[in-house]
Design an enzyme around this catalytic site. Structure first.
Site, PDB file in Angstrom:
ATOM      1  N   HIS A 154      -0.854   4.739   6.794  1.00 28.96           N
ATOM      2  CA  HIS A 154      -0.463   4.854   5.395  1.00 28.96           C
ATOM      3  C   HIS A 154       1.057   4.845   5.331  1.00 28.96           C
ATOM      4  CE1 HIS A 154      -1.008   5.968   1.129  1.00 28.96           C
ATOM      5  NE2 HIS A 154       0.186   6.533   1.295  1.00 28.96           N
ATOM      6  N   CYS A 155       1.611   3.921   4.568  1.00 33.42           N
ATOM      7  CA  CYS A 155       3.057   3.768   4.480  1.00 33.42           C
ATOM      8  C   CYS A 155       3.547   4.233   3.109  1.00 33.42           C
ATOM      9  CB  CYS A 155       3.466   2.314   4.704  1.00 33.42           C
ATOM     10  SG  CYS A 155       5.252   2.037   4.555  1.00 33.42           S
TER      11      CYS A 155
END
Length: 315
Positions: A154-155
């Site tokens: 998850h960025c």
């Protein structure tokens, strides 16, 4: 006797999370709609990303290119920088607003499992957090609150997971940011050399102190993001070529899937045979395979309570 089907992942167990009252199928789970994660940290990071690009745009145009006496130099570099910045922001938007491969919530029903037509002895897994049947190589994201197919990580900078369906746009985003950072860094160096040889009052429309401060800030920003995005770009290409996501590598999961060659994996991730569409954030993934892990939306029926379901053997 249990079938030799491997357990693809550790089942995520939380006390009290398996109650049927907490696992309610959604009234609708529409496809082909814009995806957006309502996460405050991710939204702030996304806005900061755009502001940093706009700051670089401002310094490049109004401090370096427009005051330049060389029209050809300004036109060529302005066209290149603005084109790359546009592609970077377009890639960021697509990475942020594209469904990364979310499994529909609440499809862990008896009716849906029967529709999969699994073989006797096979085992399927239910995610107790979003009450979904987890396809192979799917992991639950606590920020998106969904199970994501081939989740890499998850960025927060794109306010989204990087998964099966949007990895191309994340790769393009990191590539274009690295390119404009390198381009801006080179232009800053040349502008400093030009100003040292000429009068500082003539090389910019801003005062010399303001010009120096803006150039130093742009130099620092470009160097920082050149290093960061280059590493991320290399990491993503490595993950694609090895057919192993970041989270699978981090958790040390033994591959239970048949790995595909690097070039085939690149074509699958970037949308077909090598062409200009590989570098376009406006092209879709036309060659995405349709396999048994594709999960239809809107399953009907009551959510099952077990999180490990084994198809009974026929007698």
């Amino acid at each position: 006797m249990r079938s030799p089907v491997p357990r693809f992942r550790d089942v995520e167990r939380q006390a009290g999370s398996l109650q049927p009252t907490q696992c309610v199928p959604p009234c609708h789970d529409r496809q082909n709609t814009m995806w957006f994660v309502r996460d405050a940290c991710g939204i702030v990071c996304g806005v900061i990303t755009w502001l940093l690009v706009f700051f670089a745009e401002f310094v490049v145009l109004f401090v370096m290119l427009l005051p330049s006496k060389n029209l050809t130099y300004s036109l060529v570099n302005g066209t290149i920088f603005n084109s790359l910045a546009f592609l970077a922001l377009a890639s960021h938007f697509r990475a942020m607003c594209t469904d990364p491969g979310a499994v529909p919530k609440g499809n862990a029903t008896k009716e849906y499992i029967e529709s999969l037509q699994l073989k006797p002895g096979q085992v399927v897994y239910k995610c107790p957090k979003c009450c979904s049947i987890k396809p192979d190589r799917a992991h639950h994201c606590s920020v998106c609150k969904r199970c994501i197919r081939k989740m890499d990580h998850h960025c927060p900078w794109v306010n989204n997971c990087v998964g099966e369906s949007n990895q191309k746009y994340f790769v393009l985003f990191t590539m274009y940011i690295a390119l404009i950072s390198l381009h801006a860094l080179v232009m800053v160096v040349f502008h400093f050399l030009y100003c040292f040889e000429d009068d500082w009052t003539k090389c910019s429309t801003f005062s010399p102190p303001a010009t120096v401060i803006l150039l130093i800030l742009l130099c620092f920003e470009s160097l920082l993001f050149l290093i960061f995005t280059s590493v991320m770009f290399g990491t993503q290409v490595h993950s694609i070529c090895t057919d192993e996501t970041g989270i699978e590598r981090l958790k040390g999961e033994a591959p239970t899937w048949e790995k595909i060659p690097c070039w085939e994996a690149m074509k699958l991730a970037l949308g077909g045979p090598l062409s200009l569409t590989w570098f376009s954030p406006f092209s879709d993934l036309s060659c995405r395979k349709n396999d048994s892990s594709s999960i239809p939306a809107g399953p009907q029926g009551e959510i099952i309570e077990e999180d490990v379901i084994e198809i009974p053997l026929q007698h």
